[in-house]
Scaffold this active site. Sequence first.
Site, short mmCIF file in Angstrom:
data_model
loop_
_atom_site.label_atom_id
_atom_site.label_comp_id
_atom_site.label_asym_id
_atom_site.label_seq_id
_atom_site.Cartn_x
_atom_site.Cartn_y
_atom_site.Cartn_z
N GLU A 177 0.82 -1.22 0.00
CA GLU A 177 0.00 0.00 0.00
C GLU A 177 0.85 1.27 0.00
O GLU A 177 1.23 1.77 1.06
CB GLU A 177 -0.93 0.02 1.22
N LYS A 219 -2.40 -2.01 -3.22
CA LYS A 219 -3.47 -1.19 -2.63
C LYS A 219 -3.07 0.28 -2.75
O LYS A 219 -2.42 0.85 -1.87
CB LYS A 219 -3.67 -1.58 -1.16
P1 13P Z 1 -9.36 4.17 3.89
O1 13P Z 1 -10.17 3.40 2.90
O2 13P Z 1 -10.17 4.78 4.99
O3 13P Z 1 -8.42 5.13 3.23
O4 13P Z 1 -8.42 3.14 4.65
C1 13P Z 1 -7.76 2.20 3.90
C2 13P Z 1 -6.62 1.70 4.69
O5 13P Z 1 -6.54 0.55 4.99
C3 13P Z 1 -5.57 2.65 5.09
O6 13P Z 1 -4.40 1.94 5.38
#
Ligand code: 13P
Length: 344
Positions: A177, A219
Amino acid sequence: MKTRELLDTAKALVAADRGLLAMDESNPTCNKRFAAQGIPQTEGARRAYRELIVTAPGLHESISGAILCDETIHQHREDGTPFIKVLSDSGIIPGIKVDAGAKDLAGHRGEKITEGLDGLRERLAVYSRLGARFAKWRAVITVGVGIPSRGCMDANANSLARYAALCQEAGLVPIVEPEVLMDGDHGMERCRKVTEEVLHSVFHQLYAQRVILEGMILKPNMVLPGLSCPKQKDVDAVADATVGCFLRAVPAAVPGIAFLSGGQSAELASARLNAMNARFKSLVPWALAFSFARAIQQPALEIWRGEEANVGAAQQALLHRARCNRAARRGEYDAVMETGRQRG
Ligand code: 13P
């Protein structure tokens, strides 16, 4: 490492138009969201809220995997059943957030580096024994005057890649991510450029660290104008910019791109994901999925407000958002799905 299992888990996380539910807020973040609703910031309240989520009836129809945090993975339902078993028994793959949060990056004012590599191999072994099958690590990239710097992007990309390699060694699918934050008044083109540069750095490092691309999920943020940019864009323009950016930077071997919501409203996150699938689903090599926290949970949290009597209604709001996002994966979401529902 069991490569076959990794590949199967990664595929399962984005199969059948389902997506991920991020419910891995750290205790401070969860407490902040509770405080905003007047909910007590206690371990008991966090446990009760997570029980509401994992026991929502039929959640598995739209949700393939749930990301937990360290506190939650050790918690149980009131009847003593571990949450991780509740999830697995209902057909939802349990995952775990393993980063230790974003800290100030030395020598880089205004920029962050995510920590948590020390002892990670041992922690992954524990989580795997508990039943987790995938993991998550979030890197944060801020857009501003003169930033992000090359040093920040490359340091975060390297940490993401080392984390991902350790996950695969432990048999866990890494959710990688790199989040380019929405904060700021920059335009969508700036976000596109930064996102593309970050992704090139991430995939360069993943390659260098020998991460199996078929056994991971990306992600990322969507490509959006900054939150305070006066020129906001319609959903089709966001879909075009986002998919165009990922086509240039994400190898076809990656099975799925599961977007974070990043502070967009729940409805906009669904509409934008829908536009991507409606326009490009049959043309792109990866599944275009979701891994939302706020865009699935926020309406439910606002209904629950810590009251037992509101659990059923809050679960319905949660399920509604999960279903909207499943529809968005098919390109079948429509704003009329929102009418008649109580908004949080
Ligand atoms: P949000 O969808 O609220 O941005 O959170 C996703 C997430 O896992 C952040 O690490």
